[in-house]
Design a protein around this motif. Structure first.
Motif, PDB file in Angstrom:
ATOM      1  N   GLU A  28       0.815  -1.073   0.088  1.00 54.52           N
ATOM      2  CA  GLU A  28      -0.027   0.002  -0.202  1.00 54.52           C
ATOM      3  C   GLU A  28       0.828   1.231  -0.108  1.00 54.52           C
ATOM      4  N   ASN A  29       1.936   1.173   0.783  1.00 54.57           N
ATOM      5  CA  ASN A  29       2.726   2.536   0.813  1.00 54.57           C
ATOM      6  C   ASN A  29       3.554   2.642  -0.707  1.00 54.57           C
ATOM      7  N   VAL A  30       3.917   1.579  -1.166  1.00 55.67           N
ATOM      8  CA  VAL A  30       4.647   1.849  -2.422  1.00 55.67           C
ATOM      9  C   VAL A  30       3.645   2.504  -3.463  1.00 55.67           C
ATOM     10  N   LEU A  32       0.879   4.308  -2.774  1.00 56.82           N
ATOM     11  CA  LEU A  32       0.651   5.438  -2.187  1.00 56.82           C
ATOM     12  C   LEU A  32       1.676   6.527  -2.709  1.00 56.82           C
ATOM     13  N   VAL A  33       2.962   6.257  -2.578  1.00 54.87           N
ATOM     14  CA  VAL A  33       4.258   7.064  -3.031  1.00 54.87           C
ATOM     15  C   VAL A  33       4.062   7.354  -4.423  1.00 54.87           C
ATOM     16  N   LEU A  45      -5.385   1.751  -4.729  1.00 54.88           N
ATOM     17  CA  LEU A  45      -5.381   2.313  -3.380  1.00 54.88           C
ATOM     18  C   LEU A  45      -6.727   1.776  -2.772  1.00 54.88           C
ATOM     19  N   ASN A  97      -7.982  -4.570   2.959  1.00 59.36           N
ATOM     20  CA  ASN A  97      -7.491  -4.527   4.344  1.00 59.36           C
ATOM     21  C   ASN A  97      -8.609  -4.368   5.662  1.00 59.36           C
TER      22      ASN A  97
END
Length: 118
Positions: free
Chosen positions: A2-4, A6-7, A67, A74
C-alpha cells in the motif's frame, strides 16, 4: 504494498499538476474565440505534452483504483470498535470499578427517596 502504491500516487499527482501548468494556454475558454481552422474541426493537433498529461491522468486513476481495492481488502469486514480492548485492571493491578451495563445516567426511578421539608 500500500505504501509503494501511495508514493507512486503522490508522485503522479505532483507530476500531473506540473504538466497541466506547463501546457500552453490555448485561449478561448468556454468555447469563445471564433471558428477559425475549419479543416481541423476547431481542435488543435495533440502535442507531446498533452499526450504525456493524458498518460499521467490514466496512471493516476489506475493508482486511485488500486488504493481503493487495497484499502477494501485490508478492512476485512471488521470495525474499529471490534479492535478496542477494555482493560479489566488498572496499571497498578487493582481491579477497575464496575460501571454497570449502561453508560446512561441513573433515571429518576433509581434515585433515593428524600423526605420533603414541609
Amino acid at each position: 504494498m500500500e505504501n509503494v502504491v501511495l508514493v507512486i500516487h503522490l508522485i503522479l499527482a505532483l507530476s500531473l499538476i506540473g504538466s497541466v501548468l506547463l501546457q500552453r494556454s490555448e485561449g478561448g475558454g468556454l468555447g469563445m474565440g471564433g471558428g477559425g481552422g475549419g479543416a481541423t474541426g476547431g481542435r488543435p493537433a495533440p502535442t507531446a505534452m498533452s499526450k504525456f498529461t493524458w498518460i499521467l491522468a490514466v496512471a493516476f486513476i489506475c493508482t486511485s483504483i488500486a488504493l481503493t481495492l487495497i484499502a477494501a481488502s485490508n478492512s476485512s469486514n471488521s470495525s474499529v470498535v471490534d479492535r478496542i480492548v477494555i482493560p479489566t485492571e488498572s496499571s497498578d493491578g487493582a481491579p477497575l470499578p464496575d460501571l454497570g451495563e449502561s453508560l446512561l445516567p441513573p433515571s429518576s426511578d433509581d434515585a433515593p427517596l428524600v423526605p420533603s421539608a414541609d
